[in-house]
Write a protein that holds these residues in place. Sequence first.
Motif, PDB file in Angstrom:
ATOM      1  N   PRO A   1       0.607  -1.092  -0.089  1.00  0.00           N
ATOM      2  CA  PRO A   1       0.117   0.039   0.045  1.00  0.00           C
ATOM      3  C   PRO A   1       0.764   1.382  -0.045  1.00  0.00           C
ATOM      4  CG  PRO A   1      -0.952  -1.643   1.464  1.00  0.00           C
ATOM      5  CD  PRO A   1       0.429  -2.269   1.024  1.00  0.00           C
ATOM      6  N   LYS A   2       1.872   1.446   0.684  1.00  0.00           N
ATOM      7  CA  LYS A   2       2.679   2.536   0.843  1.00  0.00           C
ATOM      8  C   LYS A   2       3.451   2.494  -0.398  1.00  0.00           C
ATOM      9  CE  LYS A   2       6.618   4.457   3.254  1.00  0.00           C
ATOM     10  NZ  LYS A   2       7.636   4.301   4.511  1.00  0.00           N
ATOM     11  N   ALA A   3       4.003   1.357  -1.033  1.00  0.00           N
ATOM     12  CA  ALA A   3       4.822   1.687  -2.346  1.00  0.00           C
ATOM     13  C   ALA A   3       3.740   2.186  -3.318  1.00  0.00           C
ATOM     14  CB  ALA A   3       5.168   0.229  -2.586  1.00  0.00           C
ATOM     15  N   CYS A   4       2.628   1.585  -3.285  1.00  0.00           N
ATOM     16  CA  CYS A   4       1.559   2.223  -4.505  1.00  0.00           C
ATOM     17  C   CYS A   4       1.342   3.840  -4.263  1.00  0.00           C
ATOM     18  CB  CYS A   4       0.274   1.494  -4.236  1.00  0.00           C
ATOM     19  SG  CYS A   4      -1.097   2.021  -5.590  1.00  0.00           S
ATOM     20  N   LEU A   5       1.009   4.177  -3.075  1.00  0.00           N
ATOM     21  CA  LEU A   5       0.917   5.536  -2.671  1.00  0.00           C
ATOM     22  C   LEU A   5       2.162   6.496  -3.161  1.00  0.00           C
ATOM     23  CD1 LEU A   5      -0.571   8.053  -1.451  1.00  0.00           C
ATOM     24  CD2 LEU A   5       0.822   7.131   0.755  1.00  0.00           C
ATOM     25  N   MET A   6       3.347   5.966  -2.845  1.00  0.00           N
ATOM     26  CA  MET A   6       4.439   6.882  -3.220  1.00  0.00           C
ATOM     27  C   MET A   6       4.717   6.782  -4.747  1.00  0.00           C
ATOM     28  SD  MET A   6       5.469   7.997  -0.533  1.00  0.00           S
ATOM     29  CE  MET A   6       5.428   7.788   1.106  1.00  0.00           C
ATOM     30  N   GLU A   7       4.084   5.735  -5.484  1.00  0.00           N
ATOM     31  CA  GLU A   7       4.288   5.913  -6.892  1.00  0.00           C
ATOM     32  C   GLU A   7       3.162   6.791  -7.439  1.00  0.00           C
ATOM     33  OE1 GLU A   7       6.485   4.591  -9.164  1.00  0.00           O
ATOM     34  OE2 GLU A   7       7.712   3.879  -7.347  1.00  0.00           O
ATOM     35  N   CYS A   8       2.138   6.895  -6.634  1.00  0.00           N
ATOM     36  CA  CYS A   8       0.993   7.598  -7.465  1.00  0.00           C
ATOM     37  C   CYS A   8       0.954   9.044  -7.197  1.00  0.00           C
ATOM     38  CB  CYS A   8      -0.321   6.962  -7.003  1.00  0.00           C
ATOM     39  SG  CYS A   8      -0.381   5.066  -7.728  1.00  0.00           S
ATOM     40  N   VAL A   9       1.456   9.292  -5.818  1.00  0.00           N
ATOM     41  CA  VAL A   9       1.242  10.709  -5.463  1.00  0.00           C
ATOM     42  C   VAL A   9       2.053  11.737  -6.331  1.00  0.00           C
ATOM     43  CG1 VAL A   9       3.289  10.954  -4.011  1.00  0.00           C
ATOM     44  CG2 VAL A   9       1.195  12.028  -3.478  1.00  0.00           C
ATOM     45  N   GLU A  10       1.261  12.999  -6.867  1.00  0.00           N
ATOM     46  CA  GLU A  10       1.830  13.834  -7.657  1.00  0.00           C
ATOM     47  C   GLU A  10       1.969  15.115  -6.715  1.00  0.00           C
ATOM     48  OE1 GLU A  10      -0.523  14.592 -11.362  1.00  0.00           O
ATOM     49  OE2 GLU A  10       0.270  12.787 -11.976  1.00  0.00           O
TER      50      GLU A  10
ATOM     51  N   GLU B   1       8.480  10.603   2.138  1.00  0.00           N
ATOM     52  CA  GLU B   1       8.901   9.782   3.637  1.00  0.00           C
ATOM     53  C   GLU B   1       8.784  10.382   4.880  1.00  0.00           C
ATOM     54  OE1 GLU B   1       9.142   6.110   4.921  1.00  0.00           O
ATOM     55  OE2 GLU B   1       9.314   6.523   2.832  1.00  0.00           O
ATOM     56  N   GLN B   2       9.004  11.591   4.959  1.00  0.00           N
ATOM     57  CA  GLN B   2       8.894  12.272   5.978  1.00  0.00           C
ATOM     58  C   GLN B   2       7.373  12.701   6.560  1.00  0.00           C
ATOM     59  OE1 GLN B   2      11.217  16.209   6.040  1.00  0.00           O
ATOM     60  NE2 GLN B   2      10.538  16.760   8.022  1.00  0.00           N
ATOM     61  N   VAL B   3       6.802  12.989   5.479  1.00  0.00           N
ATOM     62  CA  VAL B   3       5.469  13.184   5.629  1.00  0.00           C
ATOM     63  C   VAL B   3       4.760  11.900   6.387  1.00  0.00           C
ATOM     64  CG1 VAL B   3       2.966  13.748   4.641  1.00  0.00           C
ATOM     65  CG2 VAL B   3       5.203  15.084   4.178  1.00  0.00           C
ATOM     66  N   TRP B   4       4.976  10.920   5.666  1.00  0.00           N
ATOM     67  CA  TRP B   4       4.456   9.644   6.037  1.00  0.00           C
ATOM     68  C   TRP B   4       4.838   9.181   7.508  1.00  0.00           C
ATOM     69  CZ3 TRP B   4       1.275   5.697   4.011  1.00  0.00           C
ATOM     70  CH2 TRP B   4       1.558   4.488   4.578  1.00  0.00           C
ATOM     71  N   THR B   5       6.238   9.480   7.845  1.00  0.00           N
ATOM     72  CA  THR B   5       6.355   9.184   9.252  1.00  0.00           C
ATOM     73  C   THR B   5       6.253  10.429  10.533  1.00  0.00           C
ATOM     74  OG1 THR B   5       8.789   9.872   9.013  1.00  0.00           O
ATOM     75  CG2 THR B   5       8.312   7.521   8.477  1.00  0.00           C
ATOM     76  N   GLU B   6       6.246  11.565  10.031  1.00  0.00           N
ATOM     77  CA  GLU B   6       5.958  12.547  10.978  1.00  0.00           C
ATOM     78  C   GLU B   6       4.753  13.235  10.835  1.00  0.00           C
ATOM     79  OE1 GLU B   6       9.432  15.132  10.704  1.00  0.00           O
ATOM     80  OE2 GLU B   6      10.780  13.337  10.704  1.00  0.00           O
ATOM     81  N   VAL B   7       4.146  13.110   9.836  1.00  0.00           N
ATOM     82  CA  VAL B   7       2.795  13.928   9.717  1.00  0.00           C
ATOM     83  C   VAL B   7       1.565  13.322   9.665  1.00  0.00           C
ATOM     84  CG1 VAL B   7       1.983  15.792   8.100  1.00  0.00           C
ATOM     85  CG2 VAL B   7       4.349  15.792   8.519  1.00  0.00           C
TER      86      VAL B   7
END
Length: 166
Positions: free
Chosen positions: A108-117, A126-132
């Motif tokens: 799921p995370k890999a898919c998100l990271m590939e799709c986000v514009e 990655e920082q947003v994922w872990t801290e926000v």
Amino acid sequence: MSLRERLLGRPRPFDTYPLRIDDDTEVRKELERARILLRILQAQGETADESAVRAAAADLAAAEAQMAACYEQVILRAMPPDDFEALISAHKPREGSEDRVWNLETFPKACLMECVESDLTAAEWEQVWTEVLSHGERGELCNAAIKVNVRSPDSTLPKGWTQTQA
């Protein structure tokens, strides 16, 4: 436009996820108050004070703008189908787990990271994922990214929306 042009020029689907940036608690209250007031005035019909209706409509528009300002619209664009399938293959289900189609921990995370514009770098995301992002926001964003890639035919098209050729 020809079929060739339409098919070859078809853009990949996208969706937007409204990510809350600022607390919207008070704005939600104001938005609801403005909606109710406008409805009340509109329900009065011809007896309503026209200037009060215009003022209420302006208040509602201002509250809607304040609400929109509390959110950032994150764009998620579908990958080319072969890339999506390759990503699934790279995150195979784990034996002895509840995984069925892909690794529920990594895909799921890999898919998100590939799709986000956006203008954020991969490191910034990655920082947003872990801290926000909260756990719930992570899940919703990942689900939205997967959903935009799963291109199911639209079964909601009404029967007879096109004429059958004899």
